[in-house]
Enzyme design. Structure first.
Site, PDB file in Angstrom:
ATOM      1  N   ASP A  30       0.903  -0.861  -0.047  1.00  0.00           N
ATOM      2  CA  ASP A  30      -0.143  -0.513  -0.013  1.00  0.00           C
ATOM      3  C   ASP A  30       0.884   0.953  -0.111  1.00  0.00           C
ATOM      4  O   ASP A  30       2.173   0.789   0.276  1.00  0.00           O
ATOM      5  CB  ASP A  30      -1.614  -0.701   1.327  1.00  0.00           C
ATOM      6  CG  ASP A  30      -2.002   0.999   0.836  1.00  0.00           C
ATOM      7  OD1 ASP A  30      -3.718   0.604   0.983  1.00  0.00           O
ATOM      8  OD2 ASP A  30      -2.169   2.443   0.543  1.00  0.00           O
ATOM      9  N   ASN A  88     -12.720  -2.972   2.231  1.00  0.00           N
ATOM     10  CA  ASN A  88     -13.705  -1.937   2.475  1.00  0.00           C
ATOM     11  C   ASN A  88     -15.054  -2.081   1.231  1.00  0.00           C
ATOM     12  O   ASN A  88     -13.783  -2.640   0.275  1.00  0.00           O
ATOM     13  CB  ASN A  88     -13.056  -0.917   2.379  1.00  0.00           C
ATOM     14  CG  ASN A  88     -12.213  -0.799   4.305  1.00  0.00           C
ATOM     15  OD1 ASN A  88     -12.717  -1.202   4.476  1.00  0.00           O
ATOM     16  ND2 ASN A  88     -11.384  -0.308   3.393  1.00  0.00           N
ATOM     17  N   GLY A  94     -15.934   3.060   3.678  1.00  0.00           N
ATOM     18  CA  GLY A  94     -15.122   3.367   2.732  1.00  0.00           C
ATOM     19  C   GLY A  94     -13.876   3.276   2.258  1.00  0.00           C
ATOM     20  O   GLY A  94     -13.017   3.074   1.902  1.00  0.00           O
ATOM     21  N   GLN A  95     -14.507   2.566   0.732  1.00  0.00           N
ATOM     22  CA  GLN A  95     -13.337   1.919  -0.003  1.00  0.00           C
ATOM     23  C   GLN A  95     -13.790   3.196  -1.276  1.00  0.00           C
ATOM     24  O   GLN A  95     -14.428   4.148  -1.896  1.00  0.00           O
ATOM     25  CB  GLN A  95     -14.632   1.074  -0.983  1.00  0.00           C
ATOM     26  CG  GLN A  95     -13.726   0.402  -2.820  1.00  0.00           C
ATOM     27  CD  GLN A  95     -14.792  -0.466  -2.978  1.00  0.00           C
ATOM     28  OE1 GLN A  95     -15.571  -0.559  -2.848  1.00  0.00           O
ATOM     29  NE2 GLN A  95     -13.995  -1.447  -4.005  1.00  0.00           N
ATOM     30  N   SER A  96     -12.442   3.817  -1.655  1.00  0.00           N
ATOM     31  CA  SER A  96     -11.898   4.766  -2.303  1.00  0.00           C
ATOM     32  C   SER A  96     -11.789   4.266  -3.669  1.00  0.00           C
ATOM     33  O   SER A  96     -11.676   4.647  -4.554  1.00  0.00           O
ATOM     34  CB  SER A  96     -10.689   5.729  -1.268  1.00  0.00           C
ATOM     35  OG  SER A  96      -9.652   4.823  -1.480  1.00  0.00           O
ATOM     36  N   HIS A 101     -10.128  -5.188  -3.589  1.00  0.00           N
ATOM     37  CA  HIS A 101      -9.198  -5.266  -3.134  1.00  0.00           C
ATOM     38  C   HIS A 101      -8.713  -5.196  -1.896  1.00  0.00           C
ATOM     39  O   HIS A 101     -10.127  -5.555  -0.638  1.00  0.00           O
ATOM     40  CB  HIS A 101      -8.251  -4.145  -2.708  1.00  0.00           C
ATOM     41  CG  HIS A 101      -8.404  -2.687  -2.366  1.00  0.00           C
ATOM     42  ND1 HIS A 101      -9.515  -1.928  -3.770  1.00  0.00           N
ATOM     43  CD2 HIS A 101      -8.714  -2.179  -1.625  1.00  0.00           C
ATOM     44  CE1 HIS A 101      -9.812  -0.975  -2.533  1.00  0.00           C
ATOM     45  NE2 HIS A 101      -9.308  -1.155  -1.384  1.00  0.00           N
ATOM     46  N   HIS A 103      -7.180  -5.915   1.858  1.00  0.00           N
ATOM     47  CA  HIS A 103      -5.889  -4.966   3.067  1.00  0.00           C
ATOM     48  C   HIS A 103      -5.283  -6.294   3.275  1.00  0.00           C
ATOM     49  O   HIS A 103      -6.539  -7.195   4.326  1.00  0.00           O
ATOM     50  CB  HIS A 103      -6.551  -4.165   3.304  1.00  0.00           C
ATOM     51  CG  HIS A 103      -6.754  -2.801   2.510  1.00  0.00           C
ATOM     52  ND1 HIS A 103      -5.920  -1.727   2.587  1.00  0.00           N
ATOM     53  CD2 HIS A 103      -7.966  -2.448   2.126  1.00  0.00           C
ATOM     54  CE1 HIS A 103      -6.567  -0.803   2.283  1.00  0.00           C
ATOM     55  NE2 HIS A 103      -7.956  -1.102   2.293  1.00  0.00           N
TER      56      HIS A 103
END
Ligand code: 5GP
Ligand code: ZN
Length: 115
Positions: A30, A88, A94-96, A101, A103
């Site tokens: 990340d 997320n 909170g998925q930007s 994906h 984490h």
């Protein structure tokens, strides 16, 4: 998918610190690590989120959860002390980045509940 940053990372159009790659999956560090170990595991094909997964993706998701994540946890030496896997999903999740994906976070104690 055009303009998807994680598709570009999977296709090596954008550089990243890759830690794992196979036919279906890549994992990379990340950019803004939230823990001493913080990698993202993504399918190479574009899937927006958990909510966009289809029955035909069962093998892909199993591969990520049963094979890739445990192998990475061992390689990154968080398998014994423990780690957290987070996906997320959607805006309130909170998925930007709108490419599925997972984490993998470790190397420190995690708090609960998350923020
Ligand atoms: P989300 O907020 O969608 O759950 O997670 C997206 C993650 O992608 C964030 O932790 C963010 O730091 C990471 N990220 C965003 N853009 C890039 C990038 O270009 N390279 C890498 N390596 N990570 C990125
Ligand atoms: Zn994508």
């Amino acid at each position: 998918m055009a303009d998807c940053i994680f598709c570009k990372i999977a296709q090596k159009e954008i550089p990243s610190q890759l830690v794992y790659e196979d036919e279906q999956v890549v994992a990379f560090k990340d950019l803004e690590p939230q823990a001493p170990v913080h990698v993202l595991i993504i399918p190479k094909k574009h899937v927006e989120s958990i909510m966009a997964l289809k029955a035909e993706d069962k093998d892909l998701v199993s591969h990520i959860l049963i094979e890739v994540i445990p192998q990475l946890a061992k390689e990154l030496q968080v398998d014994e002390k423990g780690f957290r896997v987070v996906a997320n999903t959607g805006d309130e999740g909170g998925q930007s980045v709108k490419h599925l994906h997972f984490h993998l976070l470790g190397g420190r104690s995690m708090q609960w509940p998350p923020g």
